[in-house]
Design a protein around this motif. Structure first.
Motif, short mmCIF file in Angstrom:
data_model
loop_
_atom_site.label_atom_id
_atom_site.label_comp_id
_atom_site.label_asym_id
_atom_site.label_seq_id
_atom_site.Cartn_x
_atom_site.Cartn_y
_atom_site.Cartn_z
N SER A 273 -0.11 -3.19 -2.60
CA SER A 273 1.06 -2.90 -2.56
C SER A 273 1.53 -3.28 -0.93
CB SER A 273 1.53 -1.54 -2.73
OG SER A 273 1.07 -0.56 -1.84
N ALA A 274 0.73 -3.68 0.01
CA ALA A 274 0.88 -4.04 1.28
C ALA A 274 1.70 -5.31 1.32
CB ALA A 274 -0.43 -4.09 2.02
N ASN A 275 1.28 -6.06 0.30
CA ASN A 275 1.94 -7.52 0.54
C ASN A 275 2.68 -7.68 -1.26
OD1 ASN A 275 0.04 -8.26 -1.50
ND2 ASN A 275 -1.29 -8.73 0.47
N ALA A 280 2.70 -1.04 -6.90
CA ALA A 280 2.51 0.44 -7.13
C ALA A 280 2.80 0.57 -8.67
CB ALA A 280 3.11 0.94 -6.10
N TRP A 281 3.75 -0.02 -9.07
CA TRP A 281 4.36 0.20 -10.52
C TRP A 281 3.41 -0.22 -11.71
CZ3 TRP A 281 8.33 3.55 -10.86
CH2 TRP A 281 8.97 3.72 -9.93
N GLY A 282 3.75 0.12 -12.64
CA GLY A 282 2.86 -0.24 -13.58
C GLY A 282 2.51 -1.94 -13.72
N ALA A 310 -1.68 6.07 3.77
CA ALA A 310 -0.42 5.53 4.04
C ALA A 310 0.42 5.04 2.87
CB ALA A 310 -0.61 4.25 4.85
N GLY A 311 -0.18 5.59 1.73
CA GLY A 311 0.61 5.27 0.46
C GLY A 311 0.39 3.81 -0.10
N VAL A 312 -0.53 3.03 0.56
CA VAL A 312 -0.50 1.52 0.03
C VAL A 312 -1.47 1.68 -1.43
CG1 VAL A 312 -1.38 -0.45 0.65
CG2 VAL A 312 -0.24 0.69 2.24
N VAL A 313 -0.89 1.02 -2.15
CA VAL A 313 -1.60 0.91 -3.67
C VAL A 313 -2.28 -0.27 -3.92
CG1 VAL A 313 -1.60 0.85 -6.14
CG2 VAL A 313 -0.09 2.57 -4.61
N THR A 314 -3.70 -0.22 -3.92
CA THR A 314 -4.51 -1.50 -4.33
C THR A 314 -5.28 -1.09 -5.64
OG1 THR A 314 -6.43 -0.41 -2.90
CG2 THR A 314 -5.03 -2.18 -1.85
#
Length: 459
Positions: A273-275, A280-282, A310-314
């Motif tokens: 989600s950083a780029n 972050a969504w399905g 930081a809330g970043v999803v990978t």
């Protein structure tokens, strides 16, 4: 048959002894054949007979090449059991021939169709042949009275009629595994027995018969690999000790074909989600891609989803992470792994939920929805635009709350209509929590009848 008897004078005492020699009638015959297929397998097809002399008997003889001869036996010829059987009635030499072996003495008895193992001459033409794994070892031979009584399980024993009818792998579903030891350099690679490769191990039926047998692989490095069946004797079975992390088993034939290190076959969703804000969504499982790094044969392929401080999803392949990141993911609550399907790490990481209830099942759904915890939607929420909940009133005054995405397209359109007071849509987690007594007009247009049926089948 008649007896030719003679009086013989023995010694000076003139002791008289009565001696009789056995001879045959002039029409005494024996079946005659020499090393033919029918002579071995189908004696009933042999109609050739030979007349024997007064002093001869019939015989069935097993040759060194496992073929069979039948005919007349002269009194000067030798006929010693078990490789030769003689008899004294006309055409009596129709003895059945069976494959005879035990896997304790000859592995080919269990691991091949037994075409190369020895034959045995049975006592008569009425004899039958057998194959047995009643004691986990494989046995073949002529049927005995005791065996016939004990052969009650057709999965573990078989009786058949006809010469050497007891051929073939038995049972037919016997587990087959790649089998070799770590002293064989070819054991590092596994191929099916049909391959001509000289640089590989081959597959064989397991030597001992055990229902639900498994295959195994055990390796200490790239060149020291052992493969076999978990039913193997403990002295050769590297996996006979429970809990050894170098041991990997599987329960289909020839499944122990892994290399010491191997490419990953599991596909994973990969994004950050950083780029990519949508990460972050399905995610669609169909967008999953191949993993890069090879893994050891003992490692279970995994996909992961991680949310940092930081809330970043990978998302990605677990073993494509470095060792430190793998350890952190294993220990952290904000990192989950999955192994069950390609793209299994596609679930919504935003933890979007809606209140999901109906007042005819739970009265609190109408006025006390704040007492009900939110639930994940049945369908995948792939963007913020899809993160919507609804509250509706059925025309029988039933209040229903749920995820908008769980409705079909027609009912979503109806609920989104701003002029329709029977169904309201909101955005955000658990936004459909407000009390709903008479807040919405009850209209009897049948609007939510289909909605209810659609929604609650999905739940």
């Amino acid at each position: 048959m008649w007896q030719n008897c003679k009086w013989i004078l023995v010694s000076l005492a003139s002791l008289m002894l009565f001696s009789c020699a056995v001879a045959q009638t002039e029409d005494f015959t024996c079946v005659q054949c020499n090393a033919t297929e029918n002579c071995l397998k189908n004696i009933t097809a042999i109609d050739t007979t030979i007349a024997c002399s007064e002093t001869q008997t019939c015989y069935t003889k097993l040759n060194d090449d496992n073929s069979i001869d039948r005919g007349c036996l002269a009194s000067t010829d030798t006929c010693e059991a078990p490789n030769c059987v003689s008899c004294t009635t006309a055409n009596c030499n129709k003895n059945t021939v069976c494959k005879s072996c035990t896997s304790e003495d000859n592995a080919a008895c269990a691991q091949t169709d037994a075409s190369t193992v020895g034959n045995a001459i049975c006592s008569s033409a009425d004899s039958t042949c057998m194959i047995s794994v009643l004691q986990n070892t494989t046995e073949r031979g002529c049927v005995t009275e005791d065996f016939e009584k004990n052969c009650t399980d057709t999965k573990k024993c078989k009786i058949c009629q006809g010469g050497i009818c007891n051929l073939g792998i038995f049972p037919t579903d016997r587990r087959t595994c790649f089998q070799c030891t770590d002293t064989e350099t070819t054991c590092a690679n596994a191929v099916t027995s049909s391959s001509n490769s000289s640089d590989s191990s081959t597959s064989l039926p397991c030597l001992h018969y055990v229902e639900d047998d498994k295959c195994y692989m055990y390796g200490t490095d790239e060149t020291h690999v052992t493969r076999g069946c978990t039913s193997d004797a403990a002295e050769v079975n590297k996996c006979s000790t429970e809990g050894d992390d170098k041991c990997k088993t599987c329960d289909t034939s020839n499944c122990n074909e892994w290399g010491y290190s191997m490419d990953q076959s599991l596909l994973c969703v990969t994004c950050s989600s950083a780029n990519d804000s949508q990460c972050a969504w399905g995610q669609l499982a169909s967008n999953a891609t191949s993993c890069e790094k090879k893994i050891l044969y003992t490692q279970e392929e995994k996909c992961y989803t991680r949310t940092n401080e930081a809330g970043v999803v990978t998302r990605g392949c677990f073993y494509d992470l470095d060792e430190a990141a793998q350890t952190a993911c294993t220990q952290a609550n904000n990192c989950t792994t999955c192994t069950n399907a390609n793209g299994c790490n596609n679930v919504d990481a935003q933890n979007f939920t809606c209140i999901r209830c109906r007042s005819d099942n739970y009265e609190g759904c109408r006025l006390n929805a704040d007492k009900i915890g939110g639930e994940k939607c049945t369908n995948l929420v792939t963007s913020e635009l899809e993160a919507k909940c609804f509250t509706g009133v059925w025309n029988t005054n039933v209040v229903i709350r749920g995820c908008l995405i769980d409705l079909d397209e027609r009912n979503q359109f109806i609920c989104k209509d701003p002029d329709n007071e029977s169904c309201k849509v909101c955005s955000g987690t658990n936004c459909n929590i407000e009390a709903n007594g008479a807040a919405y007009l009850l209209i009897s247009n049948g609007l939510l009848a289909a909605v209810l049926l659609t929604l609650w089948r999905l739940k």
